[in-house]
Design a protein around this motif. Structure first.
Motif, PDB file in Angstrom:
ATOM      1  N   ARG A   1       0.829  -1.207   0.000  1.00 43.24           N
ATOM      2  CA  ARG A   1       0.000   0.000   0.000  1.00 43.24           C
ATOM      3  C   ARG A   1       0.863   1.256   0.000  1.00 43.24           C
ATOM      4  O   ARG A   1       0.490   2.283  -0.578  1.00 43.24           O
ATOM      5  N   ALA A   2       2.014   1.207   0.658  1.00 41.40           N
ATOM      6  CA  ALA A   2       2.919   2.362   0.654  1.00 41.40           C
ATOM      7  C   ALA A   2       3.384   2.673  -0.765  1.00 41.40           C
ATOM      8  O   ALA A   2       3.426   3.842  -1.174  1.00 41.40           O
ATOM      9  N   PHE A   3       3.693   1.620  -1.530  1.00 44.17           N
ATOM     10  CA  PHE A   3       4.101   1.847  -2.915  1.00 44.17           C
ATOM     11  C   PHE A   3       2.913   2.298  -3.771  1.00 44.17           C
ATOM     12  O   PHE A   3       3.092   3.030  -4.740  1.00 44.17           O
ATOM     13  N   GLU A   4       1.719   1.886  -3.398  1.00 36.94           N
ATOM     14  CA  GLU A   4       0.534   2.380  -4.096  1.00 36.94           C
ATOM     15  C   GLU A   4       0.386   3.882  -3.886  1.00 36.94           C
ATOM     16  O   GLU A   4       0.056   4.628  -4.820  1.00 36.94           O
ATOM     17  N   VAL A   5       0.668   4.345  -2.677  1.00 40.36           N
ATOM     18  CA  VAL A   5       0.632   5.786  -2.389  1.00 40.36           C
ATOM     19  C   VAL A   5       1.657   6.512  -3.240  1.00 40.36           C
ATOM     20  O   VAL A   5       1.369   7.570  -3.830  1.00 40.36           O
ATOM     21  N   LEU A   6       2.867   5.954  -3.333  1.00 43.66           N
ATOM     22  CA  LEU A   6       3.906   6.580  -4.153  1.00 43.66           C
ATOM     23  C   LEU A   6       3.486   6.652  -5.617  1.00 43.66           C
ATOM     24  O   LEU A   6       3.706   7.666  -6.293  1.00 43.66           O
ATOM     25  N   ASP A   7       2.873   5.589  -6.118  1.00 45.07           N
ATOM     26  CA  ASP A   7       2.395   5.593  -7.508  1.00 45.07           C
ATOM     27  C   ASP A   7       1.349   6.682  -7.716  1.00 45.07           C
ATOM     28  O   ASP A   7       1.343   7.375  -8.745  1.00 45.07           O
ATOM     29  N   LEU A   8       0.477   6.843  -6.746  1.00 44.21           N
ATOM     30  CA  LEU A   8      -0.560   7.867  -6.864  1.00 44.21           C
ATOM     31  C   LEU A   8       0.041   9.268  -6.806  1.00 44.21           C
ATOM     32  O   LEU A   8      -0.371  10.161  -7.559  1.00 44.21           O
ATOM     33  N   LEU A   9       1.008   9.470  -5.938  1.00 39.78           N
ATOM     34  CA  LEU A   9       1.661  10.777  -5.866  1.00 39.78           C
ATOM     35  C   LEU A   9       2.401  11.090  -7.166  1.00 39.78           C
ATOM     36  O   LEU A   9       2.421  12.241  -7.611  1.00 39.78           O
ATOM     37  N   GLU A  10       2.989  10.080  -7.759  1.00 38.82           N
ATOM     38  CA  GLU A  10       3.656  10.300  -9.046  1.00 38.82           C
ATOM     39  C   GLU A  10       2.638  10.703 -10.113  1.00 38.82           C
ATOM     40  O   GLU A  10       2.871  11.623 -10.896  1.00 38.82           O
ATOM     41  N   ARG A  11       1.514  10.020 -10.118  1.00 43.86           N
ATOM     42  CA  ARG A  11       0.486  10.306 -11.121  1.00 43.86           C
ATOM     43  C   ARG A  11      -0.161  11.665 -10.908  1.00 43.86           C
ATOM     44  O   ARG A  11      -0.376  12.428 -11.848  1.00 43.86           O
ATOM     45  N   GLU A  12      -0.457  11.985  -9.655  1.00 47.03           N
ATOM     46  CA  GLU A  12      -1.166  13.225  -9.339  1.00 47.03           C
ATOM     47  C   GLU A  12      -0.230  14.424  -9.179  1.00 47.03           C
ATOM     48  O   GLU A  12      -0.689  15.556  -9.111  1.00 47.03           O
ATOM     49  N   ARG A  13       1.067  14.149  -9.080  1.00 43.97           N
ATOM     50  CA  ARG A  13       2.112  15.163  -8.828  1.00 43.97           C
ATOM     51  C   ARG A  13       2.132  15.617  -7.376  1.00 43.97           C
ATOM     52  O   ARG A  13       3.180  15.725  -6.780  1.00 43.97           O
ATOM     53  N   GLU A  14       0.982  15.914  -6.804  1.00 48.92           N
ATOM     54  CA  GLU A  14       0.889  16.210  -5.380  1.00 48.92           C
ATOM     55  C   GLU A  14      -0.541  15.970  -4.939  1.00 48.92           C
ATOM     56  O   GLU A  14      -1.480  16.069  -5.736  1.00 48.92           O
ATOM     57  N   ALA A  15      -0.695  15.635  -3.674  1.00 46.15           N
ATOM     58  CA  ALA A  15      -2.045  15.364  -3.166  1.00 46.15           C
ATOM     59  C   ALA A  15      -2.033  15.403  -1.643  1.00 46.15           C
ATOM     60  O   ALA A  15      -1.005  15.169  -1.005  1.00 46.15           O
ATOM     61  N   GLY A  16      -3.199  15.687  -1.088  1.00 43.48           N
ATOM     62  CA  GLY A  16      -3.376  15.669   0.349  1.00 43.48           C
ATOM     63  C   GLY A  16      -4.005  14.363   0.791  1.00 43.48           C
ATOM     64  O   GLY A  16      -4.397  13.532  -0.032  1.00 43.48           O
ATOM     65  N   PRO A  17      -4.137  14.156   2.113  1.00 44.91           N
ATOM     66  CA  PRO A  17      -4.704  12.916   2.638  1.00 44.91           C
ATOM     67  C   PRO A  17      -6.104  12.612   2.102  1.00 44.91           C
ATOM     68  O   PRO A  17      -6.419  11.446   1.832  1.00 44.91           O
ATOM     69  N   ALA A  18      -6.930  13.633   1.948  1.00 47.78           N
ATOM     70  CA  ALA A  18      -8.300  13.389   1.487  1.00 47.78           C
ATOM     71  C   ALA A  18      -8.324  12.799   0.081  1.00 47.78           C
ATOM     72  O   ALA A  18      -9.076  11.851  -0.195  1.00 47.78           O
ATOM     73  N   LYS A  19      -7.507  13.346  -0.796  1.00 48.15           N
ATOM     74  CA  LYS A  19      -7.490  12.846  -2.172  1.00 48.15           C
ATOM     75  C   LYS A  19      -6.918  11.442  -2.245  1.00 48.15           C
ATOM     76  O   LYS A  19      -7.446  10.572  -2.951  1.00 48.15           O
ATOM     77  N   ILE A  20      -5.836  11.192  -1.507  1.00 52.25           N
ATOM     78  CA  ILE A  20      -5.241   9.856  -1.487  1.00 52.25           C
ATOM     79  C   ILE A  20      -6.236   8.848  -0.913  1.00 52.25           C
ATOM     80  O   ILE A  20      -6.378   7.730  -1.414  1.00 52.25           O
ATOM     81  N   ALA A  21      -6.962   9.246   0.136  1.00 51.11           N
ATOM     82  CA  ALA A  21      -7.957   8.361   0.739  1.00 51.11           C
ATOM     83  C   ALA A  21      -9.033   7.987  -0.275  1.00 51.11           C
ATOM     84  O   ALA A  21      -9.449   6.824  -0.370  1.00 51.11           O
ATOM     85  N   ALA A  22      -9.484   8.979  -1.042  1.00 48.32           N
ATOM     86  CA  ALA A  22     -10.527   8.710  -2.038  1.00 48.32           C
ATOM     87  C   ALA A  22     -10.008   7.787  -3.143  1.00 48.32           C
ATOM     88  O   ALA A  22     -10.715   6.864  -3.568  1.00 48.32           O
ATOM     89  N   LEU A  23      -8.803   8.014  -3.587  1.00 47.18           N
ATOM     90  CA  LEU A  23      -8.236   7.205  -4.670  1.00 47.18           C
ATOM     91  C   LEU A  23      -7.964   5.771  -4.219  1.00 47.18           C
ATOM     92  O   LEU A  23      -8.096   4.831  -5.012  1.00 47.18           O
ATOM     93  N   MET A  24      -7.581   5.609  -2.956  1.00 51.29           N
ATOM     94  CA  MET A  24      -7.280   4.275  -2.440  1.00 51.29           C
ATOM     95  C   MET A  24      -8.491   3.594  -1.824  1.00 51.29           C
ATOM     96  O   MET A  24      -8.440   2.414  -1.477  1.00 51.29           O
ATOM     97  N   GLU A  25      -9.579   4.359  -1.655  1.00 48.25           N
ATOM     98  CA  GLU A  25     -10.805   3.857  -1.029  1.00 48.25           C
ATOM     99  C   GLU A  25     -10.529   3.392   0.407  1.00 48.25           C
ATOM    100  O   GLU A  25     -10.906   2.284   0.816  1.00 48.25           O
ATOM    101  N   VAL A  26      -9.812   4.254   1.139  1.00 46.78           N
ATOM    102  CA  VAL A  26      -9.559   4.015   2.561  1.00 46.78           C
ATOM    103  C   VAL A  26      -9.999   5.265   3.318  1.00 46.78           C
ATOM    104  O   VAL A  26     -10.309   6.296   2.714  1.00 46.78           O
TER     105      VAL A  26
END
Length: 252
Positions: free
Chosen positions: A13-38
């Motif tokens: 899941r940590a690497f999933e977060v890194l992949d999302l940050l790479e794709r989104e360029r930057e993001a806050g906890p709310a956006k990461i939570a929505a993308l990961m469905e957590v």
């Protein structure tokens, strides 16, 4: 860890977060939570933990990947014997051919671009050091695939249909196997717009003492590549570069 061991979920899941940050360029906890469905607190914990390692940085409440990855990637590249044996040769190849020259290798069934030399503004391939693409999708990968052990080729092509990158990508495994036989016989590969529309590649494998090191290639507009004399000159240039890299590697 054995091949049948289940990866730790927290690491995955940590690497999933890194992949999302790479794709989104930057993001806050709310956006990461929505993308990961957590829930938000879980996303926040991951981000804070990654920030503590220095591989993620926080600015104005948002997180992004840090340049520590660039540091590690550059160190990996410049410590690589294959790259060191090729750097000067690749520059000469680009200057001699007038085209964009690239160096790549196989990893996990993908072609990974290690280095490129030339005017990247004249040919927009969309590549960069570390760029990855399925190994069957262009000439630089196909020359590697053609020279892998038979069992490895069977493993990579044991599918009903291969992933396309453009409408010209060969996706039929049987058709690709026939092409690989021809590549092995002639010692080089050519593709037309299989990886990038409007661009073709000429590639040769780099082999030293029966070890497949990687591939060297040039990219150019398809129109130029369709000219017989021009194409033959490129093949000779790339072949000579591959041989020179092999010699350099032997004595490096």
């Amino acid at each position: 860890m054995s091949s049948d061991t289940v990866p730790l979920q927290t690491v995955s899941r940590a690497f999933e977060v890194l992949d999302l940050l790479e794709r989104e360029r930057e993001a806050g906890p709310a956006k990461i939570a929505a993308l990961m469905e957590v829930n938000r607190s879980t996303a926040h914990d991951y981000l804070v933990s990654l920030e503590s390692t220095g591989f993620v940085v926080k600015n104005d409440g948002k997180y992004r990947i840090s340049y520590r990855f660039l540091q590690r990637g550059s160190r990996l590249k410049y410590r690589n014997r294959f790259f060191k044996s090729s750097e000067i040769v690749l520059g000469k190849l680009s200057e001699q051919s007038g085209e964009l020259a690239q160096l790549g290798l196989e990893e996990s069934g993908e072609w990974v671009m290690v280095h490129e030399e030339g005017d990247v503004t004249s040919v927009q391939t969309g590549t960069y050091p570390g760029f990855r693409t399925p190994i069957h999708t262009h000439a630089a990968g196909k020359v590697l695939l053609a020279n892998l052990p038979d069992a490895r080729i069977d493993e990579l092509l044991d599918v009903e249909k291969l992933e396309p990158v453009t409408e010209h990508t060969v996706t039929n495994p049987a058709e690709l196997r026939t092409e690989l036989e021809a590549i092995r016989e002639r010692g080089y590969a050519i593709d037309h717009e299989e990886q990038v529309v409007g661009i073709g590649f000429v590639a040769c494998p780099v082999v030293e003492d029966e070890e497949l090191l990687g591939s060297v290639s040039v990219a150019c507009p398809t129109g130029r590549l369709q000219q017989d004399d021009y194409r033959e000159n490129l093949v000779q240039d790339v072949r000579a570069a591959a041989e020179e890299i092999s010699v350099n590697y032997r004595f490096y």
